[in-house]
Structures are given as C-alpha cells and as structure tokens.
Design an enzyme around this catalytic site. Structure first.
Site, PDB file in Angstrom:
ATOM      1  CD  GLU A   1       8.400  -0.552   2.430  1.00 54.70           C
ATOM      2  OE1 GLU A   1       8.837  -0.722   1.282  1.00 54.70           O
ATOM      3  OE2 GLU A   1       7.437   0.211   2.665  1.00 54.70           O
ATOM      4  CG  ASP A   2      10.694   3.260   1.682  1.00 52.04           C
ATOM      5  OD1 ASP A   2       9.884   3.567   2.582  1.00 52.04           O
ATOM      6  OD2 ASP A   2      10.587   3.671   0.516  1.00 52.04           O
TER       7      ASP A   2
ATOM      8  CG  ASP B   1       6.864  -5.670  -8.670  1.00 55.95           C
ATOM      9  OD1 ASP B   1       7.021  -4.439  -8.580  1.00 55.95           O
ATOM     10  OD2 ASP B   1       5.757  -6.227  -8.534  1.00 55.95           O
TER      11      ASP B   1
ATOM     12  CG  ASN C   1      -0.647  -6.542   1.200  1.00 58.10           C
ATOM     13  OD1 ASN C   1       0.566  -6.453   1.012  1.00 58.10           O
ATOM     14  ND2 ASN C   1      -1.519  -5.715   0.664  1.00 58.10           N
TER      15      ASN C   1
ATOM     16  CG  LEU D   1       7.046  -6.697  -1.124  1.00 55.89           C
ATOM     17  CD1 LEU D   1       6.934  -7.856  -0.144  1.00 55.89           C
ATOM     18  CD2 LEU D   1       6.923  -5.373  -0.383  1.00 55.89           C
TER      19      LEU D   1
END
Length: 908
Positions: A821-822, A734, A712, A655
């Site tokens: 989100e994790d 990234d 996004n 992502l």
C-alpha cells in the site's frame, strides 16, 4: 764437617722449635683461657645486671603497651563514631544534592512549561484578535436549495434557435448556486425518438452512468437540466418532422425545450447528425458531428464516440507509454470520399469554382506528399495507405477521409505508431465528424500522438477549458504538410513521452467509458452555470467501542524524553483546517485540478500561495510569521509555524493489528506533541481490541479515536475518514519510534511541499537488466524514489485519490498480497505531480525493541513488492516514480552560531 754441623744444627732446630712453640702456645692458651673465663665471668655478671634491668623495663613496656592498646581502642571507637557521622553527613549531603538536582529539573521543567504556556497564551491571544477581525463567515460545502414545485421562470427566446447561447436560451433561475445541479433523465424505455431502435449499449451504459451520478434526480419539477437520449442512429432519420413532434410532446419541453440536453452519442463510425433539419428550440445538442453553421459555441457540446466500456477500470486495453519511438514514426490509413466538383461547390457556396478546385487539389497534394515521405525516408518506416486497397472503408461524409479496416486492425497499427495522422474533412465548414472524433479517440487510447491537419477541426468537449489538449497532440494547417516530416522529427523523446502520457490521461479521464463521457458533459454544463461540483464523500469513522464504554481514569506513565527537551511549538486546542474555501472560485476557473475534475474537494495541495507581503498588509489572518516577521533563530522559530501558509495542525493515523502493548507505547510517546489535532488508530481487525488495555491510554488528555474496520486491509490506512479534519496526515506504523523534534521538523517541511510525500524511511526502485523488470530495494542509497508511509506526511487529498480515483486493480493487488500500500501511494502522488517524494533527516530505519517480528523481514515480503512494482507499472502504462538525490535537514544544523542563539532543531 761443615755439612755434619749443618745437619746437626738443623736437627736441633727441628726438635727445639716445636717444643718452644708448644710451650708458648700452651702459655698463650692458658692465658687466653684465663682471660676468657674472666671475660665470661664479667659478662655473666653483666648479663645478670642487664637481666635485672630488662626485667624492670619489660614490665614498664608491658604496662605502656597495655596503655597504648587502650588508647588505640579508644581512638578506634572515636574513629568509628566519626566515620558513622561522616557517612551520615555524606548521605545527607547526597540527599541534599539529589534534592537540588530534582529542584533544578523541576525548575527547568516548570520553566519549560511556563515558556510553553507563554507561547500558547500568546498564540491564543492572537487567535482571539483574529476572531474579532474576521468579518466573513466560514464557508461550508454548498447545501441544496431547490426551486418551488411550480416554477414560473421565463426567458425571452432568441430570434432563431441557431442564435441560442447560454444567456438567452437557458433558464438560470432553475439552477441556483446551492441547488447542487439536479439532473433529470427521461426514461429511454418510454421515449424512442428515432425510427430505428435505440442502440442497446448506449441505452444501458448511459442509464448506468446517470444512476451512479450524485446529480440525478427522479423529481423533474426541481430539475435544473433535462436529458433526452436520442441515441446512435445509423443512416440518419427517415422522418425529421416526427422527431420534432416527439420532442414537443416531452412532459417538460414547455414549448421550446429550454434546459433540455439532447444526447446523440455515437457508437459506430456511420453515425449521422440527426438534428440537421430539426428545430430543436432552446435545447442543447451533444453529439460528434457538427457544421460551422450548426454548432453554437458555448452552447452545444462536441462529444467523443462512446465505443469503450460502460464504466470501471479502463487500463487493461492500453499499451505501455514506453518506448518513445515505435516501429512506425507516422501512420495513416484512410480514403478520401471525394464528392463531384459540383457537390463540392455547393458545399462551399461562398467560394468561386477555382477555389473549390484548389481545395480538392490540396487533398491530392497531401496524399502525394505522404507517398514521397514514405519513399524518401525509409528509416522512419512510415505506414501510409490512402486508398484502403486491402481493407474496407467505412461509410463517411462527402469530402471526408474514411476509416479503413476493422477496429482490431487499426489497433495493431496504432500501437506500433509514434504519431497518427488525422486529416480534417475537405469541407472546412464541417468542424467535427464521428470518424474524426473516432480517430482522435483511438489515437489517444493506443498511444499514437495525434497530428491533425486542418486547424478548423474542433476537438471533443471543445472550447470548454476542460481538456488541455495542446499538451497531448499537434495541430497544423494543411498547408504545412510539406514540413510535416521536419516537425515530427524535431520532437525529442522527452516530449513524445509526455504527450503520450497526457493523451492517455485525457482518454482515461474523459473518454474511456460512457460513465466518463457523461461525467464530462455534466461537468461542462456545471462550469457554464458556475455551479460547484458535488462534494467528495468522506468515509464514516465508526468506533470499535460502543457508547457504553468508559475509558479508565488511570493514565500510563509518560515515557522519558529522548535527549534534551525543548520548546517545539505551542500546545493548542484541536483546530480543524478550513474546508471548501474555494468551492466557488474553482467553478470560475474551468481547468480541472490534477487527479479528478469531477468532484469538489474540501482542500487540495495545489492551492495558490499569496505574495510575501500580503500577510502583513491586509491578509494576515491565521499567519504566524517567525518573530512577527522579523525572523529569528531557535527561540523565535519554535514559537511560530512561519512559512507561506496560515497555521494548521496535523492528524496522526496509526495502523495496527493485535499489538496492543506496542500501540500503547507508541501512543504514550506522542503525548505533548505540538500542533497535533488528533490521533486516529485504525484497528485493522474485525475483532475489537481488549478494553482494559485501551482503557488506560484512552483516558489520557489528547484526542484520539480507535476506528472499526470491516476487514483486514492495508487500504484502510488511506481511507478519507470524516474524523480527519486537517489537510496534513502523518501516517505511521505502530512500531515506528519517532522523536517529537523529528515529527515537528517533518511537518514544517511538508507545509512547504504540500503536494508531495514527506517522510523518513527512504527506498528506491531498481532496474533488473537481466530480467528487464523493476525491483524494490531497501539498501542504503544516495538516490531515492519512495518514502514509505510507515512514517510520512501526505495531504488528505491523496486519501480521496487513493480510495476513489486510483484504479481499483491496485487496491485489489494490495489486498491480495496484504502488502504494497505504501508503494501504491508513492506511485499515485508521483503520477499526479511528476515530482519525487522528500526525505527528511538521516533516519532510515526504525528499531522497536520488544516488538513482534515484522512482516518486512520475511523473504516473500520483498518478492511481493517486486511484483507490485511491475504490476503498478502495467496499470499506469509507465513508471511514475522519479529519482531524487535530495534530503532535507534543518537550517543551522551544522552552522556555528553565537552562544546566545539557538538552532532551529538541535539534533536535525
């Protein structure tokens, strides 16, 4: 006289001695002067001679020195020449050494490539052999094959409708294995089967549920099942013959109603069995009220009442699971609607009058026992009301314990109760009633563990294997009522909490809304017909680049490897994981997979593992045992995946957002990674990336795709993209810098723990004693509960769960904060598996020199994560995360081994 003489003598001496001394001194001085003059003359002559001699020698010395100077200059010139030659020789030697080292490096690299090629060639050879041996076609998701428009299938009817079972009353020929179970719903607006209007909520919610179902068809000629909504009828039908006539007038009734399903979903406690005196032919009945004589096991379906929402998230009205012990240990509110003894005898026509009196006496004994428990054990704070003295009792059947009070009052009591008592009707031939099912429904919803007295009572969706209710409630014979207190008191907190959690899962999955109830009914019918579920939907993977985009041929320079380069595995062509291998066997086993029982998944992390010898005796296709089964250390280990599953590959999902240079560096580091299927770059921006920057890296050899997103959202990282063709997904940020050996080690560990999150950065949830809430903690710790998905492996099944099954409120919170989100993924996996994640290696953080400042350094980032933890706990009703003190490092990491052996991983 003597004195004068003496004085005179002294005077003479005094006068004489100086004179004599002067004489001699003068004499001596003269001689000395003469001697000195002679000596000086002599020395002058000597000096003149020496001067003559020195002048000659100096002349010679000067000549000699001049000669030596010439010699020195000549020697210096020769030395300079020699030094120049030495430097040239040294430079040549250095060049030769550099060339030798280059040749050595080239040889080692070439030899490494050669060894990799050997491993790859051997792997390819085994693949070819397996292709030759493989005699079964690849199994795909079922494709729809429909019956002809005019179907002439016929099934001989049974002797009477009461003897109907699936094999003699259902026409299987209309439901082929590949038909995908088409379902037709008669329009409720056109067909009204009762003398009173159909309940508006039931009508609208059932219609909405079926319109959202993938099984619904608007072409009745190809349907497998025909649904007829009878509805919620209070007080029963006034004219049963009218209902029979209307059923026979259905356009596809075909005389006996085969493959028809009559739905009588209850909305109120006073709902009645509308089919008790109606000839329904071969049609299946779905309702809450059944007698033993009427209910056809394996054919009819007992349904819960539809009193919840139409569809959507249902967690808002649910209380938390903890604490285990609530205010009341056990509660019961009800009043026995006791019929006259003559009516009771009529209900039990096969019993003697004395036996019917015993049945009534047993109900009285239950009421008396509850009163004694309330008095004898005041510490347990029982709450019993067997008369409905302060509230109104709902209308119910004869011999049934009527519900007391309103839904709101019952909710208050149940949310304060650890257990909820449910007493079966006095008439044991009544196996299910609306009020009994409503009690079970409300108990599950509000977390009061049902304790059912009367084992003849059937549960919702009974005998179908769809509900594993034994983990969520207690069932006791009525005769056990004196032991009731002992039984519930002996259940420890851990079992109380697990039973409450299972009850909540059952309610949310099967009962919580009309949509859930209809999905469950259809799932039961599919299981009976051995039809696979509808395949789950993959998300399309649109590219950010149009079709005219051509990547540049120039490829970025490969980065220098970290540490020593070693063989980590064969370089393979992309290989997708086998899909839908269990699309039929899952229909044979009715027990649902954890998470979602209503869809067919291409693969799950819960598939069984074969016995160890099977891979060597008849079932070895795809397996790559270490050393062909003989085992081995590093060399043999790197050549094969080993483990308990066939070989496979993984997909990397990255992502990113407007950090092209960071992304390109990350992609370059991943080149040459074994077992990599492809790289999926999720470009989390509605604006496309600059083509020039991506042109170079996209021109490289390994497969990748840059995915276009609509907005996004961090939820995009977990979408089940159709481009992901492997079970294993490595999710990385990234700016996460992982070595190849770390990635390969994590992949191998995940293959043995497929149902868990396996990764590198560990975190934990901490309890704030003062605030009585949860905090997110990233400090170094000996105990963990989360592995962040910025660098972690997980199964694609959880991408489906995250996107389709996990409550929408959690995804909305992720979008609200652009965070967490994790954490949401860790909550989801721990909730489904009840296992903590697995952290691998000592890696804790990731440094990214030159990267822009990360969001995680912002103080508000941690505050939002604190809030996320507590909100997720509210949604799930409890804290699913589990602590672990376990970390995985490589076998033989610190083991001293012989010099001729290699470790599995040198640095892990």
């Amino acid at each position: 006289m003597r004195l004068s003489r003496l004085i005179g003598l002294l005077l003479v001496i005094l006068i004489t001695v100086p004179l004599v001394s002067h004489y001699y001194i003068s004499k001596i001085g003269e001689e000395a002067i003469n001697n000195v003059a002679a000596e000086g003359h002599h020395r002058t002559r000597t000096l003149d001679h020496v001067e003559e001699i020195s002048t000659a020698k100096v002349s010679d010395l000067r000549a000699r020195i001049e000669e030596l100077r010439k010699i020195k200059a000549s020697v210096n010139n020769e030395l300079r020449d020699l030094e120049s030659k030495r430097q040239k020789l040294h430079a040549e030697i250095s060049g030769y050494n550099t060339h030798i080292e280059s040749l050595k490096s080239s040889y080692e690299a070439t030899n490494l490539e050669f060894q990799k090629l050997k491993v790859t060639i051997e792997n390819t050879r085994i693949e070819q052999e397996e292709l030759i041996k493989r005699n079964t076609p690849e199994v795909l998701a079922p494709q729809r094959i429909l019956p002809p428009i005019r179907h002439e299938g016929h099934t001989d009817p049974p002797g009477s409708p009461s003897r109907c079972l699936m094999h003699n009353c259902f026409d299987f020929s209309r439901c082929s294995l590949s038909s995908q179970f088409p379902v037709f719903l008669y329009n409720p607006e056109e067909y009204n089967f009762a003398d009173v209007p159909l309940d508006s909520f039931i009508k609208s919610s059932v219609t909405q549920a079926l319109n959202a179902s993938p099984y619904l068809t608007y072409e009745p000629s190809i349907a497998c099942v025909y649904l007829v909504l009878i509805g919620d009828v209070l007080g029963g039908l006034r004219n049963t013959s009218s209902l029979e006539q209307r059923l026979k007038q259905l356009s596809h009734w075909n005389g006996d109603g085969h493959n028809h399903v009559l739905l009588n979903l209850a909305r109120h406690g006073g709902n009645r069995d509308v089919f008790s005196s109606v000839n329904t032919g071969r049609a299946l009945l779905v309702q809450s009220t059944f007698t033993e004589q009427q209910f056809r096991r394996g054919f009819d379906v007992i349904a819960p009442p539809s009193v919840g929402e139409a569809q959507g998230d249902v967690w808002l009205d649910l209380p938390p699971i903890v604490p285990a012990r609530r205010k009341h240990l056990l509660s019961f509110h009800g009043r026995l609607n006791a019929p006259p003894l003559s009516n009771l005898s009529a209900l039990h026509s096969n019993l003697l009058s004395s036996e019917t009196e015993q049945l009534l006496s047993l109900e009285k004994t239950i009421a008396e026992t509850l009163k004694r428990m309330e008095v004898k054990f005041p510490a347990d704070n029982f709450l019993f009301d067997v008369t409905c003295a302060n509230s109104k009792a709902e209308e119910c059947l004869n011999g049934e314990w009527a519900l007391c009070g309103t839904a709101e009052s019952r909710t208050t009591i149940l949310q304060q109760s650890t257990f909820s008592l449910i007493i079966a009707p006095l008439n044991y031939s009544v196996i299910s009633t609306v009020q009994t099912q409503l009690r079970i429904y409300e108990a599950f919803k509000h977390g009061a563990i049902p304790v059912i007295l009367g084992k003849y009572t059937e549960l919702p969706f009974a005998n179908e294997g769809l509900l594993q209710t034994d983990k969520a409630l207690l069932r006791l014979p009525k005769q056990r009522v004196p032991e009731l207190h002992f039984v519930i008191r002996s259940i420890p907190d851990v079992d109380v909490l697990e039973m409450r959690r299972q009850g909540r899962i059952l309610w949310e999955t099967f009962f919580g809304s009309t949509r859930k109830i209809m999905d469950s009914v259809l799932a039961i019918l599919r299981h009976r017909l051995n039809l696979p579920s509808f395949p789950v939907r993959d998300v399309p993977t649109p590219s950010v680049f149009n079709d005219s985009f051509i990547p540049l041929t120039e490829v970025v320079t490969d980065p220098e490897p970290d540490g020593e380069v070693d063989i980590l595995g064969p370089m393979e062509t992309p290989m997708a994981s086998l899909r839908f291998r269990h699309n039929f066997s899952l229909t044979v086993d009715p027990h649902p997979i954890p998470g979602d029982p209503f869809h067919l998944y291409p693969y799950t992390p819960f598939e069984p593992v074969m016995p160890g010898e099977a891979k060597f005796r008849g079932s070895g296709l795809g397996f790559r045992p270490i050393g062909k089964g003989a085992g081995g250390a590093g060399k043999e280990f790197s050549e094969a995946l080993g483990g308990n599953h066939p070989r496979e590959q993984f997909t990397i999902v990255i992502l990113t957002f407007e950090r092209e240079s960071v992304l390109i560096s990350a992609l370059a580091r991943l080149k040459g990674l074994p077992h990599l299927n492809k790289i999926l770059v999720v470009w989390n921006n509605h604006l496309p990336p600059p083509m020039i920057s991506f042109g170079q890296i996209l021109g490289s050899k390994f497969t990748q795709q840059v995915v276009k997103t609509n907005k996004n959202s961090l939820n995009n990282r977990f979408l089940p993209y159709d481009a992901i063709e492997t079970e294993a997904i490595l999710s990385i940020d990234d700016d996460a810098h992982l070595r190849h050996d770390e990635i390969m080690f994590g992949f191998r560990v995940w293959r043995e723990n497929r149902e868990r999150v396996v990764g590198f950065p560990g975190r934990f949830h901490a309890w704030d004693v003062n605030g009585e809430s949860w905090n997110y903690n990233s400090n170094y710790s000996c105990e963990l509960s989360m592995v962040l998905t910025g660098a972690a492996f997980f199964h694609k099944y959880y991408a489906y769960m995250y996107s389709y099954v996990m409550p929408q409120a959690i995804r909305d919170k992720v979008d609200e904060y652009l965070n967490c989100e994790d954490l949401a993924m860790n909550f989801l996996v721990s909730h489904i598996t009840r296992k903590p994640p697995i952290k691998v290696t000592s890696r804790w953080t990731f440094r990214c020199p030159g990267c822009p400042q990360a969001l995680s350094v912002d103080h508000s980032h941690f505050q939002e994560r604190h809030k996320c933890l507590n909100f997720f706990v509210e949604v799930y009703g409890y804290m699913p995360l589990l602590n672990t003190q376990f970390r995985v490092d490589s076998v033989l990491f610190k083991t001293r081994i012989p010099h001729d052996k290699q470790k599995c991983f040198k640095f892990i």
